[in-house]
Design an enzyme around this catalytic site. Structure first.
Site, PDB file in Angstrom:
ATOM      1  N   PHE A  22      36.246   0.895 -25.646  1.00 21.42           N
ATOM      2  CA  PHE A  22      35.480   0.133 -26.782  1.00 21.42           C
ATOM      3  C   PHE A  22      36.105  -0.979 -27.004  1.00 21.42           C
ATOM      4  O   PHE A  22      37.223  -0.996 -27.387  1.00 21.42           O
ATOM      5  CB  PHE A  22      35.086   1.172 -27.796  1.00 21.42           C
ATOM      6  N   ASP A  50      44.412  -3.705 -26.264  1.00 21.18           N
ATOM      7  CA  ASP A  50      43.547  -3.789 -27.354  1.00 21.18           C
ATOM      8  C   ASP A  50      44.022  -2.739 -28.196  1.00 21.18           C
ATOM      9  O   ASP A  50      43.827  -1.627 -28.244  1.00 21.18           O
ATOM     10  CB  ASP A  50      41.843  -3.326 -26.983  1.00 21.18           C
ATOM     11  N   LYS A  96      41.076  -4.037 -37.714  1.00 21.71           N
ATOM     12  CA  LYS A  96      41.008  -2.710 -38.549  1.00 21.71           C
ATOM     13  C   LYS A  96      42.176  -2.708 -39.461  1.00 21.71           C
ATOM     14  O   LYS A  96      41.848  -3.191 -40.561  1.00 21.71           O
ATOM     15  CB  LYS A  96      41.099  -1.636 -37.705  1.00 21.71           C
TER      16      LYS A  96
END
Length: 396
Positions: free
Chosen positions: A137, A222, A251
């Site tokens: 993702f 990532d 995040k």
């Protein structure tokens, strides 16, 4: 306003792209959140790995409040001390050289993709292909959802951008089979979060690094979910003994203030020149002040060590539940405070039951209970959540 009035307003006016729980949150304190009816919840989702300092951490509140009183935004046409300081800090902790700050994880990954393509073209005009993993993702923009190795996110958005290939995660032979001189980058999550807390073999990323070097391709990692101390290291790649060419963050970077960033080496960064990339709000003083505060607190409060210690304790407690309920839990896996428990049934009802009893957890990939709590949690907080989960499983 009461819960139903708020829900009705949302359903009438907000774009209905979220499957929301019947809960209105009003405020938080440390690892707890409260709804607008005063009920308290232990938060083991942490805004989906965002609230690394928990809720309303004094240092973060102070940094944001003070910066808001000075300057919230100015154009990137000018220098600011907080942005320069953040770039210096991120370069130091990552072992890389150059930082670009944006607004989100998807934007960070978009920037990494752009940079990889631009760099690839300095080598050969057709060196543009990017290989990612199945069940990955990487975001919801057109390029990042194309990079995402989950067809359910791509359906209905065709035609998708070209130049992306997907291979099974943790399968070096599959990656080797599709790499070529046209490969400009391999883009992976060191640990797949949304895909189910999937952890690679200890030498997988080392072998990926070697393949990238062999083909002159960049390694993009990532770390949007795994970075900022989530695994007990500042970056998960430290666990596997590799160094990426580009790493992306978001995040937890600013503890809840919207931000994203990618970090790279001087050599790769040289592919960009003035005007090649930008962002109106990216790197604004407010977000940078928040990120600087988060980095300081992680160091001062020794949250990397805490993530490792409490993460091990959480895994032990979940394994005890696995032994107690072998027909329900088949595996517990994780590093630090990104932990998954694989179920033999869909996890949605278990999440709902825990929520009704005052514990917020998450289900991803259909049957994986995912735990990504604030890095400040203690063993007592783990015990509190485990007690709720134990009661829930006993009733299944």
């Amino acid at each position: 306003m009461d819960k139903q009035t708020i829900a009705d307003m949302d359903q009438e006016n907000y774009l209905q792209v979220f499957s929301r729980y019947n809960l209105v949150l009003s405020h938080g304190d440390g690892p707890y959140v409260y709804d607008n009816e005063g009920k308290k919840y232990i938060d083991f989702l942490g805004g989906i790995a965002v609230n690394v300092l928990g809720h309303a951490h004094p240092a973060l509140v102070k940094a944001v409040s003070e910066q808001a009183g000075k300057m919230i935004h100015c154009s990137n046409l000018y220098y600011t001390e907080v942005q320069a300081t953040l770039a210096k800090k991120l370069a130091a902790v990552s072992g890389l050289d150059r930082v670009f700050v944006g607004n989100s994880g998807a934007e960070a990954n978009e920037g990494a993709i752009k940079l990889a393509r631009k760099y690839g073209k300095t080598i050969a005009a057709d060196k543009v292909e990017i290989i990612t993993a199945e069940h990955s993702f990487h975001g919801r923009t057109l390029a990042t959802l194309t990079a995402t190795g989950q067809p359910k996110y791509q359906k209905g958005y065709e035609p998708l951008p070209g130049g992306f290939k997907h291979v099974p995660f943790n399968d070096i032979a599959a990656l080797k089979a599709v790499m070529s001189a046209k490969t400009c980058a391999v883009m992976l999550e060191p640990i797949q979060g949304e895909g189910g807390v999937n952890i690679p073999d200890k030498d997988y990323l080392i072998k990926v690094r070697q393949l990238c070097d062999q083909y002159g391709a960049l390694l993009i990692l990532d770390e949007i979910q795994t970075g900022m101390g989530r695994t007990g290291k500042m970056f998960a790649y430290e666990l596997f003994g590799v160094k990426p060419d580009i790493v992306t963050l978001a995040k937890g970077l600013a503890g809840g203030v919207p931000i994203g960033a990618f970090i790279t080496s001087n050599k790769i960064a040289a592919a960009f020149s003035a005007g090649d990339h930008g962002s109106t709000f990216g790197g604004n003083p407010l977000a940078c002040a928040a990120a600087n505060a988060v980095l300081t607190v992680i160091e001062e409060e020794k949250l990397l060590e805490n993530a490792q210690t409490i993460g091990d304790y959480l895994v032990d407690k979940l394994n005890a539940l696995k032994s107690k309920y072998p027909a329900l839990i088949t595996e517990v896996r994780g590093k630090g405070l990104i932990v998954g428990a694989k179920l033999t049934l869909p996890g949605r009802d278990i999440v709902n039951s825990c929520l009704s009893q005052g514990a917020i957890i998450n289900c991803t990939a259909g049957d994986i209970l995912r735990f990504v709590p604030p890095l400040i949690i203690t063993k007592d907080h783990v015990n509190e959540m485990i007690a709720v989960l134990d009661k829930t499983l006993a009733a299944v």
